[in-house]
Enzyme design. Structure first.
Site, PDB file in Angstrom:
ATOM      1  N   ALA A   1      -1.720  33.419  15.081  1.00 46.90           N
ATOM      2  CA  ALA A   1      -2.547  34.370  14.340  1.00 46.90           C
ATOM      3  C   ALA A   1      -3.955  34.529  14.890  1.00 46.90           C
ATOM      4  O   ALA A   1      -4.727  35.339  14.392  1.00 46.90           O
ATOM      5  CB  ALA A   1      -2.624  33.940  12.873  1.00 46.90           C
TER       6      ALA A   1
ATOM      7  N   ASN B   1      -1.961  25.987  11.058  1.00 50.59           N
ATOM      8  CA  ASN B   1      -1.513  25.992  12.447  1.00 50.59           C
ATOM      9  C   ASN B   1      -2.597  26.552  13.359  1.00 50.59           C
ATOM     10  O   ASN B   1      -2.721  26.159  14.515  1.00 50.59           O
ATOM     11  CB  ASN B   1      -0.230  26.815  12.596  1.00 50.59           C
ATOM     12  CG  ASN B   1       1.006  26.049  12.165  1.00 50.59           C
ATOM     13  OD1 ASN B   1       1.116  24.852  12.392  1.00 50.59           O
ATOM     14  ND2 ASN B   1       1.928  26.729  11.533  1.00 50.59           N
TER      15      ASN B   1
ATOM     16  N   HIS C   1      -9.898  35.061  10.730  1.00 52.12           N
ATOM     17  CA  HIS C   1     -10.015  33.859  11.556  1.00 52.12           C
ATOM     18  C   HIS C   1     -11.201  34.026  12.495  1.00 52.12           C
ATOM     19  O   HIS C   1     -11.298  35.026  13.209  1.00 52.12           O
ATOM     20  CB  HIS C   1      -8.744  33.640  12.380  1.00 52.12           C
ATOM     21  CG  HIS C   1      -7.487  33.604  11.566  1.00 52.12           C
ATOM     22  ND1 HIS C   1      -7.182  32.556  10.727  1.00 52.12           N
ATOM     23  CD2 HIS C   1      -6.474  34.495  11.454  1.00 52.12           C
ATOM     24  CE1 HIS C   1      -6.020  32.805  10.140  1.00 52.12           C
ATOM     25  NE2 HIS C   1      -5.579  33.969  10.563  1.00 52.12           N
TER      26      HIS C   1
END
Length: 265
Positions: free
Chosen positions: A121, A187, A217
């Site tokens: 991601a 993750n 993120h």
């Protein structure tokens, strides 16, 4: 190239569809839990055969793609790597367990197999890997999701997710602890740590943000190369709001990369 996929959820199904469209590639097997063979084969599609373990597949597949999560890695990765078959995984967080990490590395050293974690991601891992060579001073990962995205996680122990009116920090620590406490959400933190300065030295902050529309993120790094900040607002897969679309795309791209004679990374 014959491929076995572990798992049959939204990420696996998306990746399988993209992989199956590549010339010279066949998804021959899907590995799933006992009793789920029919639904797994249907989700992955094609002529793949559903099995419950990797036993007997070492001579039938060229590479295995794991999309089943941490428990799937713990159940199947060692056997795959010991057999000498390469493994591509979405579950970098499993490496936060020192014993698991040591066992997987030893299996690769003995058999010559390779374990590769997709970037998933997040992005800019190529730059972070390069910066590590010259020397990194500091790496920080900041993750933001709307409160509903943290339901069922450790965040519920520190925040009232139902009644948040402003962004709230619910974890501040290192990547190893983040991956352990948030196995379904961290993750990304583990991927960043493995690309940079390691699990214990990578700083992590996690926020529940009622104003967040997408999962956000952010990676900040500083070292001999200079400084960079990378930010991505990721969409989820329509089939599963908890699954990152970019993670599924990165799985398919990893197989594409195996087929390229000329590539950038």
């Amino acid at each position: 190239m014959k491929i076995a996929i572990i798992g049959y959820g939204a990420i696996a199904a998306y990746a399988a569809k993209k992989i199956s469209s590549l010339s010279g590639v066949e998804i021959s097997h899907v590995i799933c839990r006992a009793g789920r063979e029919v639904v797994a084969a249907d989700k992955i599609g094609g002529n793949c055969r559903a099995v419950t373990s990797f036993e007997g597949l070492a001579n039938e597949v060229d590479i295995v793609v794991e999309c089943g999560g941490h428990e799937a890695m713990k159940s199947h990765a060692l056997e795959i790597l010991k057999s000498g078959v390469n493994l591509i995984s979405v579950s970098a967080g499993v490496m936060a367990d020192d014993k698991v990490a040591e066992d997987l590395e030893r299996a690769c050293q003995v058999s010559g197999a390779r374990l590769r974690f997709v970037t998933g991601a997040v992005g800019a891992m190529d730059a972070l890997n390069a910066a590590r060579v010259g020397g990194l001073e500091e790496v920080t990962y900041i993750g933001r999701k709307k409160p509903a995205g943290w339901k069922g996680s450790h965040a519920e122990k520190t925040l009232d997710l139902e009644n948040l009116t402003e962004p709230a920090l619910h974890f501040k620590g290192n990547a190893q602890d983040a991956a352990r406490l948030y196995p379904k959400n961290a993750n990304v933190a583990a991927t960043i740590a493995m690309s940079g300065i390691g699990m214990r030295d990578t700083k992590v902050e996690l926020y529940a943000d009622p104003e967040a529309i997408r999962n956000i993120h952010e990676v900040r790094a500083k070292g001999a190369f200079g400084e960079f900040t990378f930010r991505i607002e990721g969409q989820s897969l329509p089939e599963n709001p908890k699954s990152s679309a970019l993670t599924a795309m990165s799985v398919a791209e990893a197989i594409e990369r195996e087929l390229r004679f000329i590539r950038t990374s």
